[in-house]
Design an enzyme around this catalytic site. Structure first.
Site, PDB file in Angstrom:
ATOM      1  N   THR A  78       0.853  -1.193   0.000  1.00  0.00           N
ATOM      2  CA  THR A  78       0.000   0.000   0.000  1.00  0.00           C
ATOM      3  C   THR A  78       0.884   1.237   0.000  1.00  0.00           C
ATOM      4  O   THR A  78       1.964   1.226   0.576  1.00  0.00           O
ATOM      5  CB  THR A  78      -0.855  -0.016   1.291  1.00  0.00           C
ATOM      6  N   GLY A 111     -10.634  -2.658   3.301  1.00  0.00           N
ATOM      7  CA  GLY A 111      -9.615  -2.606   4.354  1.00  0.00           C
ATOM      8  C   GLY A 111      -9.603  -1.258   5.059  1.00  0.00           C
ATOM      9  O   GLY A 111     -10.572  -0.491   5.000  1.00  0.00           O
ATOM     10  N   ASP A 112      -8.492  -0.962   5.684  1.00  0.00           N
ATOM     11  CA  ASP A 112      -8.390   0.274   6.459  1.00  0.00           C
ATOM     12  C   ASP A 112      -8.034   1.489   5.615  1.00  0.00           C
ATOM     13  O   ASP A 112      -8.329   2.618   6.004  1.00  0.00           O
ATOM     14  CB  ASP A 112      -7.324   0.103   7.548  1.00  0.00           C
ATOM     15  N   THR A 121      -0.183   1.179   6.688  1.00  0.00           N
ATOM     16  CA  THR A 121      -0.216   0.008   5.820  1.00  0.00           C
ATOM     17  C   THR A 121      -0.180  -1.237   6.703  1.00  0.00           C
ATOM     18  O   THR A 121       0.405  -1.215   7.781  1.00  0.00           O
ATOM     19  CB  THR A 121       0.970  -0.009   4.841  1.00  0.00           C
TER      20      THR A 121
HETATM   21  N1  ASP Z   1      -3.951  -2.083   4.600  1.00  0.00           N
HETATM   22  C1  ASP Z   1      -4.293  -2.621   3.312  1.00  0.00           C
HETATM   23  C2  ASP Z   1      -5.598  -3.358   3.412  1.00  0.00           C
HETATM   24  O1  ASP Z   1      -5.830  -4.013   4.417  1.00  0.00           O
HETATM   25  C3  ASP Z   1      -3.275  -3.565   2.785  1.00  0.00           C
HETATM   26  C4  ASP Z   1      -1.865  -3.063   2.791  1.00  0.00           C
HETATM   27  O2  ASP Z   1      -1.521  -2.177   3.533  1.00  0.00           O
HETATM   28  O3  ASP Z   1      -1.091  -3.575   1.986  1.00  0.00           O
HETATM   29  O4  ASP Z   1      -6.364  -3.304   2.492  1.00  0.00           O
END
Ligand code: ASP
Length: 344
Positions: free
Chosen positions: A158, A188-189, A209
Site C-alpha cells: 500500500t 480494508g483500512d 499500511t
Molecule cells: N492495509 C491494506 C488493506 O488491508 C493492505 C496493505 O496495507 O497492503 O487493504
C-alpha cells in the site's frame, strides 16, 4: 518482507521509486506549496508504478479484478475524502480528493464513485493498465495453496504520504489495492478515515499500511492522533511525576527518576514515537501487523512498524533525505529527525 527474496536490482528499483515519490512531494513543499498538494504529488508516481500495491500494480481480488481504495485528509479543517472498490480510475487518490472538495460526502464506493469521477473529468484506464504479472501470480499461488486472503506475504505494498507545509498545515493520504484474493466486497483500512488515514493540525498526520482488519479495529491513525492531542494538553512535569510514582510502586528498588521521564514525555518527537509505538503494539497484541508513517506539527517525520520491513522515506527542510525498505535500513529509534526546532 524478507531480504532473501529481494535481489539487489529489485531493491534498487524500489528505492528509486520511493525516491521519486519523495522528491515529487518535497519539491512542492520546498516551493511553498500545500501539504495537500505534496501528499498527492508523492502518491501519484507510486500509483503509476507497477511496484506498489496501488493503482497500477494493485493486487487482485478473488475474482481476478483490481479494486482500488484511497483516502485523503486535510489537517487544516479535517475535511476528508475517500473511495472504495473503484476499478477504472487511474489515480484513486485524485478521486478521493475530489470527493473531499467537490462533493458533500466523505466516502463513495464502486460504480457511484466512478460516475462521480466521470463528472469530475478524472482520467480512467482499462484493466490492462492495473494488471501486472507478478500480482496475478500471487493470486494463482494463493488459490493453489488454498491460503487465506490474509496470508502475510500477499498483502503489503500500500502507498501513502504525510506532509507538513511551510504554513504549518498537515495532510495525509493512502492508496491501495487491498489484499490479494479479497472477496465479498471486502474493504480494508486504507480508505477508512481514522483507520488508514488521519490528519489534524493539532496533533499529527498518519498514513498506515498492514493487515487492514486490525487497523480498523484499533482505529490506528486517529488513535495515534488523539493520544498525541490529549498528551499535549497535559503538563509534562505532572505526567513525569505520575509515571515516576507508578514506577516506584512497581519497582521500589530501582525507581525511574522524574528528570529522565520528563525527557521522554516532554519532547514532541518522543511523544509521537512513543504513542505511535504503543498503538502499533496494540495492533500486534490483537494479532495484526503493519506500520505507519507520521509527521508532527513540529516537523518530525517518524515511522513505527512491527514487520521486518516497510517501504519508506522521509525528507525535511533541514536536509534529511532518505529511503529504506528493511528494518535495519533506518533505525526507528535513531536520533530524532529535526526540521527547524533544534531542541526537539
Ligand atoms: N492495509 C491494506 C488493506 O488491508 C493492505 C496493505 O496495507 O497492503 O487493504
Amino acid at each position: 518482507m524478507a531480504r532473501d527474496k529481494m535481489t539487489p536490482e529489485k531493491e534498487a528499483e524500489y528505492e528509486a521509486a520511493l525516491q521519486a515519490a519523495l522528491d515529487a512531494g518535497a519539491k512542492i513543499l520546498a516551493e511553498g506549496g500545500t501539504a495537500m498538494d505534496a501528499v498527492q504529488a508523492a502518491i501519484i508516481p507510486m500509483e503509476d508504478s507497477p511496484l506498489f500495491n496501488a493503482g497500477r500494480g494493485a493486487v487482485f481480488t478473488w475474482e481476478g479484478k483490481n479494486e482500488l481504495d484511497a483516502s485523503i485528509m486535510d489537517g487544516r479543517d479535517r475535511s476528508a475524502g475517500a473511495v472504495t472498490g473503484v476499478t477504472t480510475i487511474k489515480n484513486p487518490i485524485l478521486l478521493a480528493d475530489k470527493v473531499r472538495t467537490e462533493s458533500p460526502q466523505d466516502f463513495l464506493m464502486g460504480e457511484g464513485a466512478e460516475q462521480f469521477a466521470g463528472e469530475q473529468g478524472l482520467e480512467t484506464a482499462g484493466p490492462e493498465w492495473f494488471e501486472t504479472e507478478g500480482r496475478k501470480k500471487s493470486l494463482e499461488r494463493m488459490k493453489e495453496r488454498q491460503m487465506s486472503a490474509l496470508d502475510v506475504d500477499l498483502k503489503f505494498g500500500t502507498v501513502g504520504a504525510v506532509a507538513l507545509d511551510q504554513d504549518g498545515n498537515l495532510a495525509a493520504g493512502t492508496s491501495t489495492g487491498g489484499m490479494t484474493g479479497k472477496r465479498w466486497g471486502r474493504i480494508g483500512d486504507a480508505p477508512v478515515i481514522g483507520a488508514g488515514t488521519y490528519a489534524d493540525n493539532r496533533s499529527c498526520a498518519v498514513s498506515a499500511t498492514g493487515w487492514g482488519e486490525y487497523f480498523i479495529r484499533v482505529g490506528v491513525a486517529q488513535e495515534i492522533c488523539t493520544r498525541l492531542r490529549v498528551a499535549k494538553m497535559q503538563d509534562p512535569k505532572a505526567v513525569a511525576e505520575m509515571l515516576s510514582k507508578a514506577a516506584s510502586i512497581a519497582d521500589p528498588i530501582d525507581p525511574i527518576d522524574v528528570d529522565s521521564l520528563l525527557a521522554s514525555v516532554s519532547t514532541p518527537v518522543q511523544m509521537a514515537q512513543n504513542n505511535a509505538d504503543m498503538v502499533m503494539d496494540e495492533v500486534k497484541e490483537l494479532g495484526g501487523d503493519g506500520g505507519i508513517i507520521l509527521v508532527t506539527p513540529e516537523g518530525h517525520a517518524i515511522y513505527s512498524f512491527n514487520t521486518s520491513g516497510m517501504y519508506r522515506g522521509r525528507a525535511t527542510s533541514a536536509g534529511v533525505n532518505e529511503v529504506a525498505i528493511f528494518r535495519e535500513g533506518i533505525d526507528p529509534s535513531a536520533p530524532p529527525i529535526m526540521s527547524n526546532t533544534p531542541d526537539h
